[in-house]
Design a protein around this motif. Structure first.
Motif: not given
Length: 453
Positions: A107, A129, A133, A199, A207
């Motif tokens: 990320s 991730e 992040i 995001l 994510v």
């Protein structure tokens, strides 16, 4: 007659990028002025008639960014601009005509640039991730280090006033814990603004938190908290896992609580005596910062400072450091490291060196060993970096890599540019990174020289 040409510029990561683009554009013959906005990813150039968008786009490309005519309310694009649009392409469809699904591991700068460009091209993205992040730059690299360096510079100026006749020098009180709190607050703000909020506001990016490894050439296994495992099939995949500080093979070192750059930046105390093993950018900039904040610093350089660069640079930095009271031991290595009673003892060819803290900054290693790359047929080099071609493709053509986990120069500008290009190529385009290495070599050396000032 003056024309105004608007360009869209992909790959910029900060206002400094925009400044470099503007300066380059204003050096083009016939350009009268240029205004470049990083947030808008846009440049507006006032130029004499006859200055073409092709020339301007090519100038931007030499800096490692992708430029195309921004035709929002502008004149129709030229043939060259149409060609750029064709190269960027629209996203190909996956199986059954559904949007292409791209898995992005990581990320940081490369991962974020790729994810955003891919969804812009019409793809769906799953970003994975395992930790915080944002990657290295915002969390433990560029941002916190430059904040610390700036604080140290201010302390240095107060102690060594360049206007002694009119502004008296004084020794400032250094409250390291407060500096770290301020530094971390800025890191948190930037991570939220530049990564987490973006995001969260992009519904076509999913994510996943966890450790990713390849099951085969077309799917990943993501191990999440609580032992949950999730299979993630993909049409294309980008490996953008970055790198971590490498540990040199010095006997005894692994048994000691030595610092990497991460621990050094987060430490709320200033050591009275700091030993630094390393001679390149990270070692040198942190050594000077700690010295300017009050530590007695000794640098052990296996060769000389910046020995891989122009010798004049290392000589100038070494002279400046010694003038500031930093001890630079050239052609010196630690043959053994021990730690007892809160003290490090380093054995060298010049005798023992004792310190309260030891910072080791001898390079970074790609974060690839836990990915099970062999299951996907992805080749790595001797250092563990993913082997890629100019289009960021690995040895498995639909799996790409960008940033510090490859053999590319380890700078966020390279990572972001490479991630953008990888996304374009994953979605049907065909562009290569080209031109960025030369640009960065000049930019990096300029930064290194100013670090010592």
């Amino acid at each position: 007659m003056t024309d105004v040409i608007a360009l869209r510029i992909d790959g910029m990561t900060c206002d400094s990028c925009a400044t470099h683009v503007r300066e380059a554009l204003e050096r083009v013959p016939g350009v009268r002025s240029a205004a470049v906005s990083y947030p808008k990813a846009r440049a507006e150039i006032a130029a004499d008639a006859g200055v073409s968008s092709e020339t301007l786009a090519a100038t931007v490309a030499t800096l490692g960014y992708l430029a195309s005519v921004d035709d929002t309310g502008a004149a129709p694009p030229s043939v060259f601009d149409k060609a750029l649009g064709f190269l960027a392409g629209g996203a190909q469809s996956g199986a059954g005509g559904v949007p292409l699904h791209i898995a992005v591991i990581g990320s940081g700068g490369a991962a974020m640039a790729a994810a955003l460009k891919a969804v812009e091209q019409g793809a769906k993205v799953t970003l994975i991730e395992r930790g915080v992040i944002g990657g290295t730059c915002v969390n433990v690299g560029c941002v916190p280090s430059k904040i610390m360096i700036r604080a140290a510079h201010i302390a240095h100026l107060r102690r060594e006033s360049p206007f002694d006749d009119g502004i008296g020098a004084c020794t400032p009180a250094i409250l390291r814990e407060r500096l770290v709190a301020q530094q971390q607050a800025r890191v948190d703000d930037l991570r939220q603004a530049k990564y987490e909020t973006i995001l969260a506001d992009t519904p076509t990016i999913t994510v996943l938190r966890g450790d990713a490894l390849f099951r085969d050439r077309h799917s990943l296994l993501v191990r999440q908290a609580g032992g949950v495992e999730q299979h993630v099939p993909f049409d294309r995949c980008l490996i953008a896992t970055g790198a971590s500080p490498a540990e040199p093979p010095i006997p005894g070192l692994s048994d000691t609580p030595y610092w990497t750059s991460t621990e050094a930046l987060e430490s709320e105390t200033l050591p009275s005596r700091l030993a630094v093993i390393g001679s390149s950018v990270v070692a040198v900039e942190l050594a000077q910062a700690f010295a300017r904040l009050g530590s007695k610093v000794t640098i052990l350089a296996r060769n000389t400072l910046f020995f891989r660069e122009d010798p004049a640079i290392g000589e100038a930095v070494t002279a400046t450091f010694r003038a500031e009271g930093i001890e630079v031991l050239e052609h010196t290595q630690a043959s053994k490291v021990a730690y007892a009673d809160g003290e490090f003892v380093l054995a060298t060819g010049q005798g023992e060196l004792r310190a309260d803290k030891l910072l080791v900054a001898t390079g970074r290693a790609p974060n690839t060993r836990a990915l099970a790359l062999e299951a996907a047929g992805v080749a790595v080099n001797a250092q563990g970096g993913v082997v890629i071609d100019a289009a960021m493709r690995s040895s498995t053509p639909h799996i790409y890599a960008a940033g510090d986990c490859t053999d590319q120069p380890q700078f966020v500008y390279v990572a972001a540019a490479a991630g953008t290009r990888a996304a374009i190529n994953m979605t049907g385009g065909e562009v290569a990174l080209g031109g960025v290495d030369t640009y960065l070599s000049h930019r990096t050396m300029a930064a290194r020289v100013t670090t010592a000032r």
